[in-house]
Design a protein around this motif. Sequence first.
Motif, PDB file in Angstrom:
ATOM      1  N   ARG A 276     -64.131 -20.178   8.414  1.00  0.00           N
ATOM      2  CA  ARG A 276     -65.302 -20.532   7.623  1.00  0.00           C
ATOM      3  C   ARG A 276     -64.908 -20.676   6.160  1.00  0.00           C
ATOM      4  NH1 ARG A 276     -68.340 -15.994   7.003  1.00  0.00           N
ATOM      5  NH2 ARG A 276     -66.564 -14.702   7.541  1.00  0.00           N
ATOM      6  N   VAL A 277     -65.736 -21.394   5.427  1.00  0.00           N
ATOM      7  CA  VAL A 277     -65.684 -21.369   3.972  1.00  0.00           C
ATOM      8  C   VAL A 277     -67.017 -20.785   3.552  1.00  0.00           C
ATOM      9  CG1 VAL A 277     -65.575 -22.730   1.852  1.00  0.00           C
ATOM     10  CG2 VAL A 277     -64.150 -23.369   3.819  1.00  0.00           C
ATOM     11  N   PHE A 278     -66.983 -19.787   2.652  1.00  0.00           N
ATOM     12  CA  PHE A 278     -68.252 -19.231   2.197  1.00  0.00           C
ATOM     13  C   PHE A 278     -68.235 -18.956   0.701  1.00  0.00           C
ATOM     14  CE2 PHE A 278     -66.134 -15.250   3.512  1.00  0.00           C
ATOM     15  CZ  PHE A 278     -66.439 -14.373   2.481  1.00  0.00           C
ATOM     16  N   ARG A 279     -69.441 -18.991   0.137  1.00  0.00           N
ATOM     17  CA  ARG A 279     -69.629 -18.701  -1.283  1.00  0.00           C
ATOM     18  C   ARG A 279     -70.479 -17.443  -1.409  1.00  0.00           C
ATOM     19  NH1 ARG A 279     -72.014 -22.446  -6.258  1.00  0.00           N
ATOM     20  NH2 ARG A 279     -72.176 -20.686  -7.698  1.00  0.00           N
ATOM     21  N   ILE A 280     -70.082 -16.559  -2.331  1.00  0.00           N
ATOM     22  CA  ILE A 280     -70.844 -15.353  -2.644  1.00  0.00           C
ATOM     23  C   ILE A 280     -71.685 -15.647  -3.881  1.00  0.00           C
ATOM     24  CG2 ILE A 280     -70.719 -12.951  -3.398  1.00  0.00           C
ATOM     25  CD1 ILE A 280     -68.159 -12.638  -1.873  1.00  0.00           C
ATOM     26  N   TYR A 281     -72.961 -15.333  -3.803  1.00  0.00           N
ATOM     27  CA  TYR A 281     -73.885 -15.601  -4.910  1.00  0.00           C
ATOM     28  C   TYR A 281     -74.219 -14.372  -5.741  1.00  0.00           C
ATOM     29  CZ  TYR A 281     -74.330 -20.250  -3.111  1.00  0.00           C
ATOM     30  OH  TYR A 281     -74.038 -21.528  -2.714  1.00  0.00           O
ATOM     31  N   ARG A 282     -74.043 -13.193  -5.185  1.00  0.00           N
ATOM     32  CA  ARG A 282     -74.283 -11.958  -5.939  1.00  0.00           C
ATOM     33  C   ARG A 282     -73.452 -10.841  -5.299  1.00  0.00           C
ATOM     34  NH1 ARG A 282     -78.984 -13.634  -3.672  1.00  0.00           N
ATOM     35  NH2 ARG A 282     -79.881 -12.432  -1.988  1.00  0.00           N
TER      36      ARG A 282
ATOM     37  N   PRO B 165     -68.337  -5.296  -5.445  1.00  0.00           N
ATOM     38  CA  PRO B 165     -69.295  -4.728  -6.388  1.00  0.00           C
ATOM     39  C   PRO B 165     -69.478  -5.519  -7.680  1.00  0.00           C
ATOM     40  CG  PRO B 165     -67.265  -3.467  -6.398  1.00  0.00           C
ATOM     41  CD  PRO B 165     -67.137  -4.491  -5.306  1.00  0.00           C
ATOM     42  N   ARG B 166     -68.490  -6.366  -8.024  1.00  0.00           N
ATOM     43  CA  ARG B 166     -68.624  -7.134  -9.273  1.00  0.00           C
ATOM     44  C   ARG B 166     -68.115  -8.556  -9.098  1.00  0.00           C
ATOM     45  NH1 ARG B 166     -65.948  -3.704 -13.849  1.00  0.00           N
ATOM     46  NH2 ARG B 166     -64.743  -2.825 -12.169  1.00  0.00           N
ATOM     47  N   ILE B 167     -68.907  -9.495  -9.567  1.00  0.00           N
ATOM     48  CA  ILE B 167     -68.486 -10.887  -9.671  1.00  0.00           C
ATOM     49  C   ILE B 167     -68.261 -11.140 -11.149  1.00  0.00           C
ATOM     50  CG2 ILE B 167     -69.175 -13.290  -9.382  1.00  0.00           C
ATOM     51  CD1 ILE B 167     -70.768 -12.392  -6.916  1.00  0.00           C
ATOM     52  N   LEU B 168     -67.051 -11.553 -11.495  1.00  0.00           N
ATOM     53  CA  LEU B 168     -66.688 -11.737 -12.899  1.00  0.00           C
ATOM     54  C   LEU B 168     -66.756 -13.188 -13.332  1.00  0.00           C
ATOM     55  CD1 LEU B 168     -63.726  -9.190 -12.922  1.00  0.00           C
ATOM     56  CD2 LEU B 168     -66.100  -8.810 -13.625  1.00  0.00           C
ATOM     57  N   SER B 169     -66.474 -14.124 -12.417  1.00  0.00           N
ATOM     58  CA  SER B 169     -66.610 -15.546 -12.729  1.00  0.00           C
ATOM     59  C   SER B 169     -66.997 -16.303 -11.463  1.00  0.00           C
ATOM     60  CB  SER B 169     -65.332 -16.114 -13.340  1.00  0.00           C
ATOM     61  OG  SER B 169     -64.272 -16.131 -12.393  1.00  0.00           O
ATOM     62  N   HIS B 170     -67.876 -17.269 -11.643  1.00  0.00           N
ATOM     63  CA  HIS B 170     -68.403 -18.077 -10.538  1.00  0.00           C
ATOM     64  C   HIS B 170     -67.746 -19.451 -10.532  1.00  0.00           C
ATOM     65  CE1 HIS B 170     -71.822 -15.538  -9.297  1.00  0.00           C
ATOM     66  NE2 HIS B 170     -71.909 -15.193 -10.565  1.00  0.00           N
ATOM     67  N   PRO B 171     -67.789 -20.163  -9.417  1.00  0.00           N
ATOM     68  CA  PRO B 171     -68.258 -19.710  -8.113  1.00  0.00           C
ATOM     69  C   PRO B 171     -67.171 -18.928  -7.376  1.00  0.00           C
ATOM     70  CG  PRO B 171     -67.598 -22.007  -7.963  1.00  0.00           C
ATOM     71  CD  PRO B 171     -67.439 -21.596  -9.415  1.00  0.00           C
ATOM     72  N   VAL B 172     -67.602 -17.901  -6.638  1.00  0.00           N
ATOM     73  CA  VAL B 172     -66.689 -17.136  -5.794  1.00  0.00           C
ATOM     74  C   VAL B 172     -66.747 -17.756  -4.400  1.00  0.00           C
ATOM     75  CG1 VAL B 172     -66.199 -14.897  -4.741  1.00  0.00           C
ATOM     76  CG2 VAL B 172     -66.934 -15.018  -7.127  1.00  0.00           C
ATOM     77  N   VAL B 173     -65.627 -18.372  -4.009  1.00  0.00           N
ATOM     78  CA  VAL B 173     -65.555 -19.063  -2.716  1.00  0.00           C
ATOM     79  C   VAL B 173     -64.311 -18.594  -1.977  1.00  0.00           C
ATOM     80  CG1 VAL B 173     -65.421 -21.308  -1.553  1.00  0.00           C
ATOM     81  CG2 VAL B 173     -66.746 -21.083  -3.678  1.00  0.00           C
ATOM     82  N   PHE B 174     -64.483 -18.300  -0.700  1.00  0.00           N
ATOM     83  CA  PHE B 174     -63.401 -17.830   0.160  1.00  0.00           C
ATOM     84  C   PHE B 174     -63.216 -18.744   1.357  1.00  0.00           C
ATOM     85  CE2 PHE B 174     -65.016 -13.835  -1.688  1.00  0.00           C
ATOM     86  CZ  PHE B 174     -63.843 -13.215  -2.086  1.00  0.00           C
TER      87      PHE B 174
ATOM     88  N   GLY C 106     -63.111 -18.333  -8.280  1.00  0.00           N
ATOM     89  CA  GLY C 106     -63.866 -17.207  -8.798  1.00  0.00           C
ATOM     90  C   GLY C 106     -63.039 -15.943  -8.881  1.00  0.00           C
ATOM     91  N   THR C 107     -63.590 -14.960  -9.603  1.00  0.00           N
ATOM     92  CA  THR C 107     -62.938 -13.664  -9.728  1.00  0.00           C
ATOM     93  C   THR C 107     -63.985 -12.570  -9.590  1.00  0.00           C
ATOM     94  OG1 THR C 107     -63.198 -13.650 -12.136  1.00  0.00           O
ATOM     95  CG2 THR C 107     -61.123 -14.530 -11.270  1.00  0.00           C
ATOM     96  N   GLY C 108     -63.518 -11.399  -9.224  1.00  0.00           N
ATOM     97  CA  GLY C 108     -64.399 -10.251  -9.074  1.00  0.00           C
ATOM     98  C   GLY C 108     -63.591  -9.049  -8.661  1.00  0.00           C
ATOM     99  N   THR C 109     -64.294  -8.057  -8.131  1.00  0.00           N
ATOM    100  CA  THR C 109     -63.616  -6.871  -7.623  1.00  0.00           C
ATOM    101  C   THR C 109     -64.092  -6.594  -6.199  1.00  0.00           C
ATOM    102  OG1 THR C 109     -65.272  -5.309  -8.468  1.00  0.00           O
ATOM    103  CG2 THR C 109     -63.412  -5.855  -9.938  1.00  0.00           C
ATOM    104  N   PHE C 110     -63.254  -5.898  -5.449  1.00  0.00           N
ATOM    105  CA  PHE C 110     -63.568  -5.512  -4.068  1.00  0.00           C
ATOM    106  C   PHE C 110     -62.963  -4.143  -3.819  1.00  0.00           C
ATOM    107  CE2 PHE C 110     -59.257  -6.759  -3.640  1.00  0.00           C
ATOM    108  CZ  PHE C 110     -58.764  -6.113  -2.515  1.00  0.00           C
ATOM    109  N   TRP C 111     -63.408  -3.521  -2.752  1.00  0.00           N
ATOM    110  CA  TRP C 111     -62.758  -2.313  -2.261  1.00  0.00           C
ATOM    111  C   TRP C 111     -62.870  -2.275  -0.742  1.00  0.00           C
ATOM    112  CZ3 TRP C 111     -66.049   0.910   0.334  1.00  0.00           C
ATOM    113  CH2 TRP C 111     -67.385   0.957  -0.064  1.00  0.00           C
ATOM    114  N   ILE C 112     -61.936  -1.526  -0.139  1.00  0.00           N
ATOM    115  CA  ILE C 112     -61.908  -1.318   1.310  1.00  0.00           C
ATOM    116  C   ILE C 112     -61.837   0.185   1.549  1.00  0.00           C
ATOM    117  CG2 ILE C 112     -60.678  -1.755   3.478  1.00  0.00           C
ATOM    118  CD1 ILE C 112     -59.346  -4.156   2.084  1.00  0.00           C
ATOM    119  N   ASP C 113     -62.821   0.710   2.267  1.00  0.00           N
ATOM    120  CA  ASP C 113     -62.890   2.116   2.689  1.00  0.00           C
ATOM    121  C   ASP C 113     -63.155   3.126   1.567  1.00  0.00           C
ATOM    122  OD1 ASP C 113     -62.707   1.669   5.448  1.00  0.00           O
ATOM    123  OD2 ASP C 113     -60.510   1.654   5.373  1.00  0.00           O
TER     124      ASP C 113
END
Length: 144
Positions: A48-54, A105-114, A73-80
């Motif tokens: 899939r290709v997906f975009r995170i909006y918040r 938990p944080r989106i620093l620059s849009h668009p965040v697409v994976f 895009g840029t942001g932060t993530f965590w696992i566990d």
Amino acid sequence: MNDEEHLMTLNRTGGRFDLNKIAAAFPETADTMLLDTYLTDKSEASIRVFRIYREVPPHYHTQCDEVLHVLSGTGTFWIDDPKEEAPFAPGHLLLFPRRAVHAVPRILSHPVVFLAIDTPRRAPDDVVFVDPADGTPSGFIAGI
């Protein structure tokens, strides 16, 4: 045949996908946290290709491992462990094993697409929020 019809044909038979064009087709806003489009959707795997909006609260998937390649895009993530929060940026690859709690938990620059590769297939309703008040599968993601 227009571009959308051509992509749908490739979706059934394999082929080539222009990820930049697909990412650019996502709208600027969404009612759900994410929007996605399936490039392949077979029982053994989905792509899939997906975009995170918040920001995405802690959740996990019961049916699959999720591999994410950051396209933009840029942001932060965590696992566990929220104390292990780390940045992500284009070119990074993130792996969320099945049942591993994770969050953005944080989106620093849009668009965040994976670009997501799910093994086996990730059904659209396969999301479990750690805090049920954070959302439901229908509020989490919708297809375009």
